[in-house]
Design a protein around this motif. Structure first.
Motif, PDB file in Angstrom:
ATOM      1  N   LYS A  72       0.863  -1.184   0.000  1.00 13.73           N
ATOM      2  CA  LYS A  72       0.000   0.000   0.000  1.00 13.73           C
ATOM      3  C   LYS A  72       0.899   1.233   0.000  1.00 13.73           C
ATOM      4  CE  LYS A  72      -3.605  -2.334   2.709  1.00 13.73           C
ATOM      5  NZ  LYS A  72      -4.378  -2.325   3.984  1.00 13.73           N
ATOM      6  N   ILE A  73       0.559   2.202  -0.849  1.00  8.74           N
ATOM      7  CA  ILE A  73       1.340   3.433  -0.957  1.00  8.74           C
ATOM      8  C   ILE A  73       0.404   4.628  -0.969  1.00  8.74           C
ATOM      9  CG2 ILE A  73       2.868   4.821  -2.423  1.00  8.74           C
ATOM     10  CD1 ILE A  73       4.020   2.228  -3.545  1.00  8.74           C
ATOM     11  N   ILE A  74       0.700   5.609  -0.127  1.00  3.88           N
ATOM     12  CA  ILE A  74       0.037   6.902  -0.267  1.00  3.88           C
ATOM     13  C   ILE A  74       0.938   7.772  -1.126  1.00  3.88           C
ATOM     14  CG2 ILE A  74      -0.954   8.908   0.882  1.00  3.88           C
ATOM     15  CD1 ILE A  74      -1.322   7.290   3.391  1.00  3.88           C
ATOM     16  N   ALA A  75       0.476   8.097  -2.317  1.00  8.02           N
ATOM     17  CA  ALA A  75       1.221   8.995  -3.190  1.00  8.02           C
ATOM     18  C   ALA A  75       1.118  10.406  -2.624  1.00  8.02           C
ATOM     19  CB  ALA A  75       0.661   8.939  -4.607  1.00  8.02           C
ATOM     20  N   THR A  76       2.269  11.043  -2.413  1.00 11.58           N
ATOM     21  CA  THR A  76       2.280  12.354  -1.752  1.00 11.58           C
ATOM     22  C   THR A  76       3.073  13.379  -2.566  1.00 11.58           C
ATOM     23  OG1 THR A  76       4.173  11.593  -0.450  1.00 11.58           O
ATOM     24  CG2 THR A  76       1.995  11.431   0.578  1.00 11.58           C
ATOM     25  N   PRO A  77       2.576  13.762  -3.736  1.00  5.61           N
ATOM     26  CA  PRO A  77       3.279  14.793  -4.500  1.00  5.61           C
ATOM     27  C   PRO A  77       3.365  16.100  -3.722  1.00  5.61           C
ATOM     28  CG  PRO A  77       1.104  14.345  -5.423  1.00  5.61           C
ATOM     29  CD  PRO A  77       1.355  13.296  -4.410  1.00  5.61           C
TER      30      PRO A  77
END
Length: 260
Positions: free
Chosen positions: A36-41
């Motif tokens: 699981k990854i939270i993409a945090t641009p």
């Protein structure tokens, strides 16, 4: 494992430059045991990074591409918000993403203009209904000089994140030592990759997890790499242990060693 800080979305900030690189990053992450990854641009007022609905569209297309490439990783959306001194005043007007639509927000600070009143900033964000997650705190010289800043922020309600590469010495022994000082005082709640590419700053977590498991315990490793991050995804309170005061630093380190 769950990565709560990762610049994996293609061509939206200074992270992944294209869809193929994002796919390559996801493949690396999967091999590392990340599912699981939270993409945090980055959300930065002075740079033309993609934001708002356009950012969400990129995220949805990336998830579609992962499915087509049979890469079984769940992707969630957030932002890494760059702190400015008018952030608190303007925060209700800004179109950033909290971490997976939760009350948690990931926030970084200018290293050369680090705020002197960090604890007050945490308090004001809490008053507005957010739980601030302070990104890669081991990178700030001001905090190295005075770790009690982190102690006070935790007591006020902040969640503390460090980078996996820092923990295993990739950023130097002094930063690694500082990470261990914070962990020994119960002053770290999340370890994340802060990955930016497939060749540099890659999404690597396995070695860092094993390092914590060996040096401290599996329980602590699971909390830093899985359980606390899942609380963010579920928008639940992270149950954290009381941080140790400075005078308790050596005692707390020994307690964690003998917990194994």
């Amino acid at each position: 494992m769950i990565d709560v800080h990762c610049h994996i979305l293609p061509d939206v900030d200074d992270g992944s430059e294209c869809m193929q690189e994002s796919i390559n990053m996801a493949m690396i992450a999967k091999e590392q045991g990340i599912d699981k990854i939270i993409a945090t641009p980055h959300y930065h007022p002075e740079f033309k990074y993609l934001k708002g609905e356009e950012l969400n569209k990129v995220c949805e297309e990336f998830k579609k591409q992962l499915k087509e490439n049979n890469i079984d990783i769940e992707i969630y959306l957030g932002n890494e918000i760059y702190f400015t001194y008018d952030l608190i005043e303007k925060i209700s007007e800004l179109d950033f993403y909290c971490l997976n639509k939760s009350k948690y927000i990931l926030i970084e600070f200018p290293p050369t203009n680090f705020p002197l009143n960090l604890c007050n900033i945490v308090y004001e964000l809490k008053q507005k209904g957010f739980i601030p997650v302070l990104a890669h705190v081991e990178r700030y010289i001001k905090i190295h000089d005075d770790p009690e800043i982190i102690y006070d922020c935790i007591k006020t309600g902040a969640i503390i994140q460090i980078n996996s590469s820092s923990l295993i010495g990739k950023q130097g022994k002094e930063i690694q030592r500082f990470c261990n000082l914070l962990i020994g005082r119960n002053m770290v709640h999340l370890v994340a990759t802060d990955a930016h590419g497939s060749q540099r700053r890659r999404p690597m977590m396995k070695d860092a997890y094993q390092y914590i498991e060996k040096k401290y315990s599996k329980e602590i490793a699971d909390n830093l790499f899985i359980n606390n991050a899942q609380c963010i995804l579920d928008n639940k309170e992270i149950i954290i242990e009381e941080p140790f005061e400075k005078s308790m630093e050596k005692v707390s380190f020994l307690k964690r060693i003998f917990r194994r």
